[in-house]
Design an enzyme around this catalytic site. Sequence first.
Site, PDB file in Angstrom:
ATOM      1  N   ARG A 142      -1.332  -4.704  -6.301  1.00 25.83           N
ATOM      2  CA  ARG A 142      -1.002  -6.129  -6.351  1.00 25.83           C
ATOM      3  C   ARG A 142       0.330  -6.327  -7.061  1.00 25.83           C
ATOM      4  O   ARG A 142       0.531  -5.855  -8.178  1.00 25.83           O
ATOM      5  CB  ARG A 142      -2.082  -6.910  -7.107  1.00 25.83           C
ATOM      6  CG  ARG A 142      -3.419  -6.975  -6.420  1.00 25.83           C
ATOM      7  CD  ARG A 142      -4.330  -7.995  -7.100  1.00 25.83           C
ATOM      8  NE  ARG A 142      -5.720  -7.751  -6.726  1.00 25.83           N
ATOM      9  CZ  ARG A 142      -6.595  -7.102  -7.476  1.00 25.83           C
ATOM     10  NH1 ARG A 142      -6.227  -6.660  -8.671  1.00 25.83           N
ATOM     11  NH2 ARG A 142      -7.819  -6.918  -7.055  1.00 25.83           N
TER      12      ARG A 142
ATOM     13  N   HIS B  40       0.826  -1.202   0.000  1.00 20.91           N
ATOM     14  CA  HIS B  40       0.000   0.000   0.000  1.00 20.91           C
ATOM     15  C   HIS B  40       0.869   1.265   0.000  1.00 20.91           C
ATOM     16  O   HIS B  40       1.970   1.270   0.563  1.00 20.91           O
ATOM     17  CB  HIS B  40      -0.909   0.028   1.236  1.00 20.91           C
ATOM     18  CG  HIS B  40      -1.773  -1.181   1.375  1.00 20.91           C
ATOM     19  ND1 HIS B  40      -2.615  -1.607   0.370  1.00 20.91           N
ATOM     20  CD2 HIS B  40      -1.924  -2.055   2.396  1.00 20.91           C
ATOM     21  CE1 HIS B  40      -3.256  -2.694   0.789  1.00 20.91           C
ATOM     22  NE2 HIS B  40      -2.849  -2.997   1.996  1.00 20.91           N
TER      23      HIS B  40
ATOM     24  N   GLU C 265      -2.145  -0.124   8.119  1.00 23.37           N
ATOM     25  CA  GLU C 265      -3.154  -0.984   8.722  1.00 23.37           C
ATOM     26  C   GLU C 265      -2.539  -1.884   9.783  1.00 23.37           C
ATOM     27  O   GLU C 265      -1.316  -1.913   9.961  1.00 23.37           O
ATOM     28  CB  GLU C 265      -3.838  -1.846   7.653  1.00 23.37           C
ATOM     29  CG  GLU C 265      -2.888  -2.768   6.909  1.00 23.37           C
ATOM     30  CD  GLU C 265      -3.525  -3.433   5.687  1.00 23.37           C
ATOM     31  OE1 GLU C 265      -4.626  -3.050   5.281  1.00 23.37           O
ATOM     32  OE2 GLU C 265      -2.889  -4.349   5.142  1.00 23.37           O
TER      33      GLU C 265
END
Length: 322
Positions: free
Chosen positions: A198, A103, A120
């Site tokens: 990805r 990310h 996260e």
Amino acid sequence: MTKPYPLLFQPEFKERVWGGRALEQFGLSLPEGHIGEGWMIADHPNGTTAVINGDLAGLGLDQVREQLGREWFGTKGFSEVNGRFPLLIKLLDCNDDLSVQVHPTDDYAGLPKGELGKTEMWYVLDAKPDAKIIYGLKDGVTREDLKTALENGTVMDSLQEVPVKAGDTFYIPAGTVHALCAGVVVAEIQQNSDTTYRIYDYNRPGLDGKPRELHIEDSLNVTAYEGSGATKMSTDSAVPGEWLKLAESPYFIVEKGIVSGPWNLKTTQDSFTILVTCDGEGSLKWNGGSQPFTSGQCFLLPANLGSYTLEGNATVLRSYLP
């Protein structure tokens, strides 16, 4: 004037090629298909949860934000980038391996307009024997090494695999290459972002039968090759009535608590509080009300709620803004 009370939401469920049916263990009524994500508290264009209890029932989190503002969410309770609720709370069922991904940070030039970066953390709710995750690059892997490995189809040789069990927690700052693997169910607290790059997806087809898009150049650009500050820990040392800090970032603080009998707590004017029930059950009481809770439920406690009490026998995560 609506009196503050803990908000419970109707989750938004997302079908994913790697999903399954494990979220049913929390009493959630899933739609058909491979359900990989339950967005439990969300204020994002790709998913907004609606209140299902109390005076605000039927309102989306975005509408609550617009109507009740900083009084309910706290002086820190808004994203400065887009004005939305700053966090996104999910439950994830990894029936199969997720794509290897990374990310971006908030300042990455390739971010879609209005979108945030994505730092996260994961708390492992359940894990099958021998379950693992991918957590970072092996020592010494450079951008050129990663690029070459992707071209040669040997990227898995550049990644660290870590065994996991229930109760483990992982802090995943932006720039950390990572992937949840099959047999893991997690609670995820993250920045309010839906931007994922990805790197590798095992050459498998998506739900539409076609290969899913990869984002090689963006992934190479945002990966933290010198380390991102990722940390992991077992949480077996948690004791009743005390908070064990799991993750501290510029975007959230997450703590684990064990409820065993009454536990008197309070919110602050700075920030809302989010409670995620990992296991067990009990009741949440505040001035003027009471709400039972059970495993899998996620509550948003307004900043102006003040004193509240947790009773019962349960494991909970508490998240708030630093």
